[in-house]
Design a protein around this motif. Structure first.
Motif, PDB file in Angstrom:
ATOM      1  N   GLU A   1      46.146  32.847  41.376  1.00 21.98           N
ATOM      2  CA  GLU A   1      44.000  33.216  41.489  1.00 21.98           C
ATOM      3  C   GLU A   1      43.640  32.189  41.621  1.00 21.98           C
ATOM      4  OE1 GLU A   1      42.867  35.575  38.280  1.00 21.98           O
ATOM      5  OE2 GLU A   1      44.651  36.631  38.224  1.00 21.98           O
ATOM      6  N   ALA A   2      44.411  30.932  41.025  1.00 25.28           N
ATOM      7  CA  ALA A   2      43.050  29.461  40.911  1.00 25.28           C
ATOM      8  C   ALA A   2      42.904  29.484  42.320  1.00 25.28           C
ATOM      9  CB  ALA A   2      43.285  28.678  40.444  1.00 25.28           C
ATOM     10  N   GLU A   3      43.581  29.562  43.231  1.00 22.72           N
ATOM     11  CA  GLU A   3      43.351  28.934  45.345  1.00 22.72           C
ATOM     12  C   GLU A   3      42.806  30.322  44.741  1.00 22.72           C
ATOM     13  OE1 GLU A   3      43.727  27.356  48.202  1.00 22.72           O
ATOM     14  OE2 GLU A   3      44.082  26.353  46.534  1.00 22.72           O
ATOM     15  N   LEU A   4      43.077  31.833  44.948  1.00 23.18           N
ATOM     16  CA  LEU A   4      41.820  32.572  45.584  1.00 23.18           C
ATOM     17  C   LEU A   4      41.074  32.385  44.894  1.00 23.18           C
ATOM     18  CD1 LEU A   4      44.776  35.434  45.395  1.00 23.18           C
ATOM     19  CD2 LEU A   4      43.621  34.616  47.405  1.00 23.18           C
ATOM     20  N   LEU A   5      40.169  32.408  44.309  1.00 21.30           N
ATOM     21  CA  LEU A   5      39.093  31.842  43.437  1.00 21.30           C
ATOM     22  C   LEU A   5      38.683  30.764  44.232  1.00 21.30           C
ATOM     23  CD1 LEU A   5      39.391  33.134  39.289  1.00 21.30           C
ATOM     24  CD2 LEU A   5      38.200  34.719  41.725  1.00 21.30           C
TER      25      LEU A   5
ATOM     26  N   THR B   1      39.170  47.024  35.881  1.00 18.86           N
ATOM     27  CA  THR B   1      38.572  45.514  36.374  1.00 18.86           C
ATOM     28  C   THR B   1      39.546  45.307  37.428  1.00 18.86           C
ATOM     29  OG1 THR B   1      39.089  43.385  35.705  1.00 18.86           O
ATOM     30  CG2 THR B   1      41.373  44.796  34.305  1.00 18.86           C
ATOM     31  N   THR B   2      39.472  44.309  38.255  1.00 19.09           N
ATOM     32  CA  THR B   2      39.859  43.839  38.962  1.00 19.09           C
ATOM     33  C   THR B   2      40.775  42.945  38.871  1.00 19.09           C
ATOM     34  OG1 THR B   2      38.378  43.178  40.027  1.00 19.09           O
ATOM     35  CG2 THR B   2      39.188  45.448  41.020  1.00 19.09           C
ATOM     36  N   THR B   3      41.763  42.060  39.270  1.00 21.80           N
ATOM     37  CA  THR B   3      42.324  40.354  39.353  1.00 21.80           C
ATOM     38  C   THR B   3      42.457  39.906  40.482  1.00 21.80           C
ATOM     39  OG1 THR B   3      44.974  41.421  39.539  1.00 21.80           O
ATOM     40  CG2 THR B   3      44.394  41.538  37.452  1.00 21.80           C
ATOM     41  N   PRO B   4      41.546  39.316  41.032  1.00 21.41           N
ATOM     42  CA  PRO B   4      41.364  37.916  42.154  1.00 21.41           C
ATOM     43  C   PRO B   4      43.100  38.300  43.041  1.00 21.41           C
ATOM     44  CG  PRO B   4      40.266  37.305  40.758  1.00 21.41           C
ATOM     45  CD  PRO B   4      41.328  37.952  39.384  1.00 21.41           C
ATOM     46  N   PRO B   5      43.713  38.316  42.791  1.00 19.34           N
ATOM     47  CA  PRO B   5      44.481  38.206  43.278  1.00 19.34           C
ATOM     48  C   PRO B   5      45.629  40.013  43.583  1.00 19.34           C
ATOM     49  CG  PRO B   5      45.861  37.305  41.878  1.00 19.34           C
ATOM     50  CD  PRO B   5      44.502  37.480  41.393  1.00 19.34           C
TER      51      PRO B   5
END
Length: 540
Positions: free
Chosen positions: A333-337, A533-537
């Motif tokens: 998630e950190a890299e995707l955000l 809610t949607t999680t980034p990945p």
């Protein structure tokens, strides 16, 4: 629903979209009703409950589509230009109310790309599953990219004989699955790239069912359902209903911050020219599928999920690999955000529910527990106002349906709030509770986390009906959530960011399931289900 051109307007030269409308049929999704009342023309969707007031011409268009007409023929019957009708139907498709079927389209040439490393038995089973594909052999090729295997895997591929042409690409050094897929795509001859994995078994109708989606104007990628190969162990039975690869039984338009926000690479078809224009898969260890889908969407491409195109996946049956993979998904998630900062998670919170809960908690904290039941008053008032509003505006819904929708919306808000707590904040909250010791704040935090973990597990067990006892399902569910939380925290530390912990709160004056009247369906920062809610990945 407003239309961009009025019936009977000035004639214009036919466009590409007018031509596309002639070879498309539009179907109403299950649960959609068309209603004509004195109060107006309505389109009602049952799950989640939503209602749109539309113009009479739009209702006639949908009725003609329901009768099996092409979009162009339905538009003519409704007095609309085909391009106008197509735009209107596309907006409804984004809301899950309709879907498209192309007619009379020749199957495109397809290159199936499979990365593999040290999986001789799995790749043999995968190739054997591809052999009976229902697809023209002169329009199909399979490319296996071996990621520097140290066993007999490449020899197994080289010796395989079947009805499909298989090309083997051997990399001299290990480069990872994303690089393998990019190498295979670069060598592909097909118009469409079909990605799957070596531990997967595509169904015979896989390509036959998914390639038509790419004939729909603007659709650049499509994917289907990922089902388990077997449900022998308790973890496999849990994964059968809770795998992040499973996106549900209904068709959907895939986009960031939507209920279906990504497609997995084990079941993904992409137009080759669009894949190349997007730059292929990024060189990241996990989350490369989500990143690609979000980049395709950012350029204006449409991505469709169609559960008919089935691939079966060999889900993990051992606890440690299962937990490690869940943590890896979360750490991405950190890299995707970092790459997509606007795709942060969000949570729709009904204000009346929040007011009621706050009042009940305040009463309990002030040792006036007898006043806590008054917390139900704001939600009950909201429910009554919702029923009154639908009656006043002539919305074609029974009061009982409205009441169920409002209550369901409150339940969704509580559920998704608990999911966010479990997956992102449970471990920090438990650490704070231990620091607080036996004092009231510490006990309250521990009780809240415990209720969230147990409550969501029980809710999913009831909702998903797994072939697994409640205690085992709950144990897997809680371990899943905590492993995800560990992964999120590891990703934050690795990338020195708190972005994955950010949650956008979207306040709602009424329940998100409250039937709403719109002049047109359109994208909104709030989801169709209250509290969604949607999680980034997209790893839910």
């Amino acid at each position: 629903m407003s239309t961009e051109e009025r019936p009977g307007g000035s004639a214009e030269a036919p466009t590409a979209r007018d031509a596309a409308a002639a070879v498309l049929r539009c179907r109403l999704a299950p649960g959609v009703r068309l209603v004509e009342r004195a109060s107006g023309s309505w389109v009602a969707l049952s799950d989640p409950l939503r209602v749109w007031r539309v113009r009479p011409a739009a209702l006639r268009l949908l009725a003609e589509c329901q009768a099996g007409q092409t979009v162009a023929a339905a538009a003519a019957a409704a007095g609309l230009r085909p391009a106008t009708a197509l735009r209107l139907l596309e907006r409804l498709a984004e809301q899950g109310a309709v879907y498209f079927e192309p007619l009379g389209v020749d199957p495109p040439t397809v290159s199936v790309v499979i990365p593999v490393r040290n999986r001789p038995k799995a790749i043999l089973a995968c190739l054997d599953a591809l052999d009976p594909l229902v697809y023209p052999r002169d329009r199909l090729e399979v490319i296996v990219v071996d990621d520097a295997s140290t066993d007999e895997t490449p020899d197994i591929v080289a010796r395989w004989t079947g009805s499909i042409t298989v090309r083997l690409i051997r990399l001299p050094s290990r480069q990872g699955a994303s690089a393998c897929r990019n190498q295979g795509a670069a060598a592909a001859r097909g118009e469409v790239l079909a990605f799957t994995d070596s531990d997967c078994l595509p169904a015979p109708g896989w390509l036959r069912d998914l390639t038509p989606e790419l004939a729909i104007p603007g659709v650049v990628a499509a994917g289907g359902a990922v089902l388990p190969i077997a449900e022998d162990g308790w973890l496999q039975r849990y994964e059968a209903v809770r795998s992040p690869l499973w996106q549900g039984p209904a068709r959907a338009v895939v986009r960031p911050r939507a209920p279906v926000s990504y497609l997995a690479t084990c079941n993904l078809l992409v137009r080759r020219e669009c894949f190349e224009a997007a730059g292929g898969f990024a060189a990241i260890e996990t989350g490369e599928d989500v990143d690609l889908i979000w980049r395709l969407c950012a350029t204006g491409g449409r991505v469709h999920y169609r559960p008919d195109g089935v691939v079966r996946h060999d889900h993990r049956d051992r606890l440690w690999p299962f937990l490690r993979r869940r943590a890896a998904y979360a750490a991405s998630e950190a890299e995707l955000l970092r790459r997509h900062p606007n795709n942060v998670r969000y949570l729709v919170v009904p204000l009346t529910l929040t007011a009621g809960l706050a009042g009940a908690l305040a009463a309990a904290a002030s040792r006036r527990a007898r006043l806590a039941p008054l917390g139900v008053v704001p939600p009950l008032v909201d429910l009554a106002l919702a029923v009154r509003r639908t009656r006043r505006e002539g919305v074609p819904l029974a009061p009982a349906s409205v009441a169920r929708a409002v209550v369901r919306g409150y339940g969704a808000a509580l559920y998704w709030g608990s999911v966010n707590l479990n997956r992102y904040y449970a471990i920090p909250a438990l650490a704070l509770s231990l620091a607080a010791g036996r004092r009231a704040p510490g006990r309250g935090l521990r009780a809240t986390v415990g209720l969230a973990l147990i409550g969501t597990a029980v809710a999913d067990w009831v909702r998903l009906r797994p072939r697994l006892s409640l205690p085992r399902f709950a144990a897997a569910h809680m371990l899943d959530a905590l492993a995800y939380n560990v992964g999120v925290l590891v990703g934050c530390a690795r990338h020195r960011t708190l972005a994955p912990l950010r949650l956008q709160i979207v306040p709602s004056r009424s329940s998100g399931h409250m039937p709403q009247e719109h002049s047109s369906p359109k994208e909104s920062p709030s989801p169709g289900k209250a509290g969604t809610t949607t999680t980034p990945p997209g790893r839910r």
